[in-house]
Design an enzyme around this catalytic site. Structure first.
Site, PDB file in Angstrom:
ATOM      1  N   CYS A 117       0.813  -1.224   0.000  1.00 24.48           N
ATOM      2  CA  CYS A 117       0.000   0.000   0.000  1.00 24.48           C
ATOM      3  C   CYS A 117       0.843   1.270   0.000  1.00 24.48           C
ATOM      4  CB  CYS A 117      -0.930   0.007   1.203  1.00 24.48           C
ATOM      5  SG  CYS A 117      -1.982  -1.444   1.290  1.00 24.48           S
ATOM      6  N   HIS A 255      -2.882   7.136   3.597  1.00 28.63           N
ATOM      7  CA  HIS A 255      -3.372   5.859   3.083  1.00 28.63           C
ATOM      8  C   HIS A 255      -4.669   5.512   3.814  1.00 28.63           C
ATOM      9  CE1 HIS A 255      -3.696   1.819   1.809  1.00 28.63           C
ATOM     10  NE2 HIS A 255      -3.281   1.276   2.937  1.00 28.63           N
ATOM     11  N   ASN A 285     -10.018  -0.089   1.370  1.00 24.33           N
ATOM     12  CA  ASN A 285      -8.571   0.016   1.153  1.00 24.33           C
ATOM     13  C   ASN A 285      -8.245  -0.435  -0.275  1.00 24.33           C
ATOM     14  OD1 ASN A 285      -5.798  -0.301   1.075  1.00 24.33           O
ATOM     15  ND2 ASN A 285      -5.652  -1.404   3.005  1.00 24.33           N
TER      16      ASN A 285
HETATM   17  O1  UT7 Z   1      -2.955  -1.593   4.285  1.00 30.67           O
HETATM   18  C1  UT7 Z   1      -2.673  -2.645   5.213  1.00 30.67           C
HETATM   19  C2  UT7 Z   1      -3.839  -3.578   5.285  1.00 30.67           C
HETATM   20  N1  UT7 Z   1      -4.226  -4.012   6.583  1.00 30.67           N
HETATM   21  C3  UT7 Z   1      -4.812  -3.245   7.522  1.00 30.67           C
HETATM   22  O2  UT7 Z   1      -4.927  -2.097   7.386  1.00 30.67           O
HETATM   23  C4  UT7 Z   1      -5.339  -3.921   8.766  1.00 30.67           C
HETATM   24  C5  UT7 Z   1      -5.109  -3.161  10.019  1.00 30.67           C
HETATM   25  N2  UT7 Z   1      -5.955  -3.703  11.084  1.00 30.67           N
HETATM   26  C6  UT7 Z   1      -7.261  -3.387  11.210  1.00 30.67           C
HETATM   27  O3  UT7 Z   1      -7.776  -2.601  10.447  1.00 30.67           O
HETATM   28  C7  UT7 Z   1      -8.056  -3.985  12.354  1.00 30.67           C
HETATM   29  O4  UT7 Z   1      -7.188  -4.731  13.193  1.00 30.67           O
HETATM   30  C8  UT7 Z   1      -9.203  -4.921  11.871  1.00 30.67           C
HETATM   31  C9  UT7 Z   1     -10.294  -4.062  11.217  1.00 30.67           C
HETATM   32  C10 UT7 Z   1      -8.705  -5.952  10.875  1.00 30.67           C
HETATM   33  C11 UT7 Z   1      -9.838  -5.637  13.047  1.00 30.67           C
HETATM   34  O5  UT7 Z   1     -10.273  -4.695  14.032  1.00 30.67           O
HETATM   35  P1  UT7 Z   1      -9.943  -4.942  15.571  1.00 30.67           P
HETATM   36  O6  UT7 Z   1     -10.609  -3.871  16.315  1.00 30.67           O
HETATM   37  O7  UT7 Z   1      -8.440  -5.077  15.693  1.00 30.67           O
HETATM   38  O8  UT7 Z   1     -10.688  -6.298  15.865  1.00 30.67           O
HETATM   39  P2  UT7 Z   1     -10.097  -7.676  16.371  1.00 30.67           P
HETATM   40  O9  UT7 Z   1      -9.243  -8.314  15.328  1.00 30.67           O
HETATM   41  O10 UT7 Z   1      -9.517  -7.482  17.733  1.00 30.67           O
HETATM   42  O11 UT7 Z   1     -11.407  -8.551  16.513  1.00 30.67           O
HETATM   43  C12 UT7 Z   1     -12.442  -8.214  17.450  1.00 30.67           C
HETATM   44  C13 UT7 Z   1     -13.578  -9.186  17.265  1.00 30.67           C
HETATM   45  C14 UT7 Z   1     -13.126 -10.658  17.219  1.00 30.67           C
HETATM   46  O12 UT7 Z   1     -14.098 -11.442  17.862  1.00 30.67           O
HETATM   47  P3  UT7 Z   1     -13.874 -11.943  19.387  1.00 30.67           P
HETATM   48  O13 UT7 Z   1     -12.606 -12.736  19.341  1.00 30.67           O
HETATM   49  O14 UT7 Z   1     -13.738 -10.679  20.188  1.00 30.67           O
HETATM   50  O15 UT7 Z   1     -15.092 -12.721  19.648  1.00 30.67           O
HETATM   51  C15 UT7 Z   1     -13.159 -10.972  15.732  1.00 30.67           C
HETATM   52  O16 UT7 Z   1     -13.375 -12.338  15.469  1.00 30.67           O
HETATM   53  O17 UT7 Z   1     -14.253  -8.926  16.027  1.00 30.67           O
HETATM   54  C16 UT7 Z   1     -14.358 -10.159  15.285  1.00 30.67           C
HETATM   55  N3  UT7 Z   1     -14.344  -9.819  13.862  1.00 30.67           N
HETATM   56  C17 UT7 Z   1     -15.453  -9.503  13.188  1.00 30.67           C
HETATM   57  N4  UT7 Z   1     -16.745  -9.435  13.565  1.00 30.67           N
HETATM   58  C18 UT7 Z   1     -17.637  -9.080  12.628  1.00 30.67           C
HETATM   59  C19 UT7 Z   1     -13.272  -9.753  13.024  1.00 30.67           C
HETATM   60  N5  UT7 Z   1     -13.676  -9.395  11.798  1.00 30.67           N
HETATM   61  C20 UT7 Z   1     -15.028  -9.232  11.871  1.00 30.67           C
HETATM   62  C21 UT7 Z   1     -16.023  -8.867  10.946  1.00 30.67           C
HETATM   63  N6  UT7 Z   1     -17.307  -8.796  11.351  1.00 30.67           N
HETATM   64  N7  UT7 Z   1     -15.734  -8.563   9.659  1.00 30.67           N
END
Ligand code: UT7
Length: 365
Positions: A117, A255, A285
């Site tokens: 990215c 970004h 993204n």
């Molecule tokens: O350009 C580089 C590309 N990558 C990125 O930019 C990614 C950077 N990271 C992020 O944007 C965030 O970490 C995410 C959006 C991917 C995730 O957000 P988060 O606040 O870090 O959530 P998390 O991974 O801690 O997950 C929280 C909960 C989990 O459930 P439990 O374990 O608390 O029960 C996940 O399983 O949210 C769940 N979860 C979802 N729930 C509904 C993860 N993805 C989803 C989803 N819908 N799409």
């Protein structure tokens, strides 16, 4: 100011974008995976994204034609063409050469640049150095991605984040004191495993049971942490190199990976929201395309004033990061417009991903 003593800085003289027409909303995604509009908006700021019906080079072609028209340039004026992408049409030949042929340019050097990215910021740095050495050789930098091609639609943590699109910019010599003032690039390779498409490339086993399967390795929390840290450091360093303060920046074009990442970064810098460009809600993204699309929209919306000081900052697979400061010139209007469009399509976002969803549903784990 700047370290290009005696050499001209590069100025962006043309800009353009191309977003494929098919929209995939959060509600569409919630019909095929365990997610919700509420979760996606709250955790990422994304409301919808575009799904392409054409290859990466075709998205890049339309953005490039629009950028050339905005600069009042013909394709053959370009001496260097850089295609920034992590989702090229082909590995051999490079996608930049396909783009060059489709543009009808016969003389440019052409190469692909993959810094995830951060690609466009890396491309901007190369363009600036090239213009410094060869002022008569305009550079076309295109960020084009069809990243949804990589997605496993059963993985809700990654499938909701990405979209397709392209943006492009033409670089030519700036007036003294204008153009790219400073850049600062880097790579935190030790954290690279947080974001990688494993098993794709020469590392893949061509003769294994299912050579078409490959996996996007993704540690969202780690990327989030590294992104805020790396981008903040890049911004602070580039500001110090340019001998500028945060208060001197008129507009930040970051970004667009997650609205919370953008907010954490700008809070850390002490920058108010009014000076931060965001369009992540509409496109998600689009990797190396987010910044040139953002720049184009900022110009279309009148958010770039003559003489504005602009900070661009990105992070991506590698994990790479980079920041650049530009002082815009006098012209904020396109010299002409281009009617180039993608081939028409009546396919919808859900229709375009239906085959992939079927594949992943039926694929053995
Ligand atoms: O350009 C580089 C590309 N990558 C990125 O930019 C990614 C950077 N990271 C992020 O944007 C965030 O970490 C995410 C959006 C991917 C995730 O957000 P988060 O606040 O870090 O959530 P998390 O991974 O801690 O997950 C929280 C909960 C989990 O459930 P439990 O374990 O608390 O029960 C996940 O399983 O949210 C769940 N979860 C979802 N729930 C509904 C993860 N993805 C989803 C989803 N819908 N799409």
């Amino acid at each position: 100011m700047g370290y290009y003593r005696g050499m001209p800085n590069a100025q962006i003289t043309g800009w353009g974008k191309c977003l494929p027409p098919a929209v995939l909303t959060n509600d569409d995604l919630a019909t095929v995976m365990d997610t919700s509009d509420e979760w996606i908006v709250e955790r990422t700021g994304i409301r919808e994204r575009r799904i392409s019906h054409v290859d990466t080079s075709e998205l890049g072609l339309v953005a490039a034609k629009r950028a050339l028209a905005a600069a009042g340039r013909d394709a053959d004026d370009i001496g260097l063409l850089i295609l920034c992408s992590a989702s090229p049409d082909l590995l051999i030949p490079n996608t930049a050469s396909r783009l060059q042929e489709r543009l009808g340019n016969k003389q440019a050097a052409a190469f692909d640049l993959n810094s995830g990215c951060t690609g466009f910021v890396y491309g901007l740095k190369v363009a600036n150095d090239h213009i410094g050495n060869y002022p008569d050789s305009p550079v076309l930098v295109v960020g084009a991605e069809r990243l949804t091609w990589y997605l496993d639609w059963t993985q809700r943590d990654t499938a909701v984040l990405f979209g397709d699109g392209a943006g492009a910019a033409v670089f030519e010599p700036a007036e003294p004191g204008q153009g790219v003032i400073e850049t600062h690039l880097g790579c935190e390779a030790a954290a690279g495993k947080a974001l990688m498409v494993a098993d794709f490339g020469t590392v893949m086993n061509r003769f294994g049971p299912d050579p078409t399967r490959f996996e996007l390795m993704f540690d969202g929390r780690e990327i989030f942490r590294q992104a805020v840290k790396g981008m903040a450091l890049a911004c602070q360093t580039v500001l110090a190199k340019a001998e500028l303060e945060v208060a001197d920046i008129d507009l930040v074009i970051p970004h667009q990976a997650n609205e919370r990442i953008i907010d954490a970064l700008t809070n850390r810098l002490g920058m108010d929201d009014a000076r931060v460009f965001k369009n992540i809600a509409q496109y998600g993204n689009t990797s190396s395309a987010t910044i040139p699309i953002g720049l184009t929209e900022a110009l279309e919306q009148g958010r770039v004033q003559p003489g504005a000081t602009i900070l661009m900052v990105a992070f991506g697979a590698g994990l790479t990061w980079g920041a650049a400061i530009m002082r815009w010139g006098d012209r904020t209007e396109a010299l002409s417009t281009c009617i180039a469009e993608l081939p028409p399509s009546n396919r919808t976002g859900p229709g375009l991903i239906a085959e992939a969803i079927e594949f992943f549903r039926n694929a053995p784990n």
